[in-house]
Design a protein around this motif. Sequence first.
Motif, PDB file in Angstrom:
ATOM      1  N   LYS A 128       0.824  -1.212   0.000  1.00 40.81           N
ATOM      2  CA  LYS A 128       0.000   0.000   0.000  1.00 40.81           C
ATOM      3  C   LYS A 128       0.854   1.257   0.000  1.00 40.81           C
ATOM      4  N   ARG A 129       2.138   1.096   0.285  1.00 38.64           N
ATOM      5  CA  ARG A 129       3.073   2.235   0.313  1.00 38.64           C
ATOM      6  C   ARG A 129       4.324   1.897  -0.487  1.00 38.64           C
ATOM      7  N   PRO A 130       4.190   1.666  -1.791  1.00 39.93           N
ATOM      8  CA  PRO A 130       5.341   1.285  -2.607  1.00 39.93           C
ATOM      9  C   PRO A 130       6.416   2.369  -2.687  1.00 39.93           C
ATOM     10  N   ASP A 131       6.077   3.591  -2.277  1.00 41.15           N
ATOM     11  CA  ASP A 131       7.052   4.681  -2.286  1.00 41.15           C
ATOM     12  C   ASP A 131       8.058   4.570  -1.149  1.00 41.15           C
ATOM     13  N   LEU A 132       7.758   3.745  -0.140  1.00 41.99           N
ATOM     14  CA  LEU A 132       8.662   3.565   0.995  1.00 41.99           C
ATOM     15  C   LEU A 132       9.600   2.394   0.747  1.00 41.99           C
ATOM     16  N   GLU A 133      10.857   2.574   1.112  1.00 47.19           N
ATOM     17  CA  GLU A 133      11.836   1.508   0.930  1.00 47.19           C
ATOM     18  C   GLU A 133      11.516   0.338   1.864  1.00 47.19           C
ATOM     19  N   PRO A 134      11.564  -0.890   1.338  1.00 47.41           N
ATOM     20  CA  PRO A 134      11.306  -2.060   2.189  1.00 47.41           C
ATOM     21  C   PRO A 134      12.345  -2.186   3.304  1.00 47.41           C
ATOM     22  N   LEU A 135      11.929  -2.755   4.409  1.00 49.30           N
ATOM     23  CA  LEU A 135      12.842  -3.061   5.498  1.00 49.30           C
ATOM     24  C   LEU A 135      13.590  -4.334   5.154  1.00 49.30           C
ATOM     25  N   ARG A 136      14.774  -4.504   5.710  1.00 46.61           N
ATOM     26  CA  ARG A 136      15.602  -5.679   5.408  1.00 46.61           C
ATOM     27  C   ARG A 136      15.790  -6.501   6.679  1.00 46.61           C
ATOM     28  N   PHE A 137      15.745  -7.832   6.529  1.00 49.15           N
ATOM     29  CA  PHE A 137      15.888  -8.741   7.654  1.00 49.15           C
ATOM     30  C   PHE A 137      16.709  -9.952   7.249  1.00 49.15           C
ATOM     31  N   THR A 138      17.389 -10.551   8.213  1.00 48.41           N
ATOM     32  CA  THR A 138      18.054 -11.825   7.981  1.00 48.41           C
ATOM     33  C   THR A 138      17.014 -12.930   8.139  1.00 48.41           C
ATOM     34  N   SER A 139      17.344 -14.121   7.662  1.00 48.37           N
ATOM     35  CA  SER A 139      16.446 -15.270   7.838  1.00 48.37           C
ATOM     36  C   SER A 139      16.213 -15.539   9.315  1.00 48.37           C
ATOM     37  N   GLU A 140      17.253 -15.386  10.115  1.00 48.89           N
ATOM     38  CA  GLU A 140      17.125 -15.614  11.560  1.00 48.89           C
ATOM     39  C   GLU A 140      16.152 -14.619  12.185  1.00 48.89           C
ATOM     40  N   GLU A 141      16.234 -13.367  11.781  1.00 53.23           N
ATOM     41  CA  GLU A 141      15.327 -12.353  12.328  1.00 53.23           C
ATOM     42  C   GLU A 141      13.871 -12.654  11.951  1.00 53.23           C
ATOM     43  N   LEU A 142      13.640 -13.085  10.708  1.00 58.19           N
ATOM     44  CA  LEU A 142      12.274 -13.450  10.313  1.00 58.19           C
ATOM     45  C   LEU A 142      11.769 -14.622  11.136  1.00 58.19           C
ATOM     46  N   SER A 143      12.636 -15.612  11.349  1.00 57.38           N
ATOM     47  CA  SER A 143      12.251 -16.792  12.126  1.00 57.38           C
ATOM     48  C   SER A 143      11.862 -16.417  13.544  1.00 57.38           C
ATOM     49  N   VAL A 144      12.650 -15.560  14.170  1.00 56.21           N
ATOM     50  CA  VAL A 144      12.358 -15.122  15.544  1.00 56.21           C
ATOM     51  C   VAL A 144      11.021 -14.378  15.589  1.00 56.21           C
ATOM     52  N   ALA A 145      10.692 -13.661  14.518  1.00 57.91           N
ATOM     53  CA  ALA A 145       9.426 -12.922  14.451  1.00 57.91           C
ATOM     54  C   ALA A 145       8.252 -13.822  14.076  1.00 57.91           C
ATOM     55  N   GLY A 146       8.534 -15.113  13.792  1.00 56.22           N
ATOM     56  CA  GLY A 146       7.472 -16.044  13.446  1.00 56.22           C
ATOM     57  C   GLY A 146       7.057 -16.000  11.987  1.00 56.22           C
ATOM     58  N   ILE A 147       7.912 -15.454  11.131  1.00 51.25           N
ATOM     59  CA  ILE A 147       7.608 -15.367   9.705  1.00 51.25           C
ATOM     60  C   ILE A 147       8.386 -16.453   8.975  1.00 51.25           C
ATOM     61  N   ASP A 148       7.672 -17.354   8.311  1.00 51.92           N
ATOM     62  CA  ASP A 148       8.287 -18.442   7.562  1.00 51.92           C
ATOM     63  C   ASP A 148       8.072 -18.189   6.076  1.00 51.92           C
ATOM     64  N   PRO A 149       9.105 -17.803   5.330  1.00 52.52           N
ATOM     65  CA  PRO A 149       8.945 -17.530   3.900  1.00 52.52           C
ATOM     66  C   PRO A 149       8.339 -18.691   3.122  1.00 52.52           C
ATOM     67  N   ALA A 150       8.579 -19.925   3.556  1.00 53.63           N
ATOM     68  CA  ALA A 150       8.018 -21.087   2.857  1.00 53.63           C
ATOM     69  C   ALA A 150       6.488 -21.071   2.870  1.00 53.63           C
ATOM     70  N   ARG A 151       5.910 -20.464   3.887  1.00 49.36           N
ATOM     71  CA  ARG A 151       4.447 -20.359   3.989  1.00 49.36           C
ATOM     72  C   ARG A 151       3.860 -19.575   2.821  1.00 49.36           C
ATOM     73  N   PHE A 152       4.697 -18.725   2.199  1.00 45.56           N
ATOM     74  CA  PHE A 152       4.243 -17.880   1.105  1.00 45.56           C
ATOM     75  C   PHE A 152       4.841 -18.313  -0.236  1.00 45.56           C
ATOM     76  N   GLY A 153       5.339 -19.572  -0.264  1.00 46.16           N
ATOM     77  CA  GLY A 153       5.870 -20.114  -1.511  1.00 46.16           C
ATOM     78  C   GLY A 153       7.300 -19.727  -1.812  1.00 46.16           C
ATOM     79  N   LEU A 154       7.998 -19.146  -0.831  1.00 44.14           N
ATOM     80  CA  LEU A 154       9.389 -18.731  -1.029  1.00 44.14           C
ATOM     81  C   LEU A 154      10.322 -19.752  -0.383  1.00 44.14           C
ATOM     82  N   THR A 155      11.468 -19.969  -1.009  1.00 42.66           N
ATOM     83  CA  THR A 155      12.443 -20.909  -0.474  1.00 42.66           C
ATOM     84  C   THR A 155      13.258 -20.241   0.626  1.00 42.66           C
ATOM     85  N   PRO A 156      13.202 -20.794   1.844  1.00 43.58           N
ATOM     86  CA  PRO A 156      13.947 -20.170   2.952  1.00 43.58           C
ATOM     87  C   PRO A 156      15.447 -20.305   2.841  1.00 43.58           C
TER      88      PRO A 156
END
Length: 74
Positions: A46-74
């Motif tokens: 909804k805000r494509p004008d804002l630069e995306p935030l960057r995270f490591t795989s470990e940081e996503l995991s700690v936040a409970g975000i699993d890229p595989a859930r969205f069809g992405l290879t972790p």
Amino acid sequence: MSKEDDLYTLDLDDASFTRACGGPCTEGCVVLARIGEAAWALGDSKRPDLEPLRFTSEELSVAGIDPARFGLTP
């Protein structure tokens, strides 16, 4: 933090963003893209004008975000 560890030096030009919503999504929301071996960009469709935030795989995991859930290879 060394330049090699600075996720914000990674190029997003070829990043392929995927919707990473937790439920029914009718107006867009969070988008996620792999930008390195263990690096991810997380943006707001909804805000494509804002630069995306960057995270490591470990940081996503700690936040409970699993890229595989969205069809992405972790």
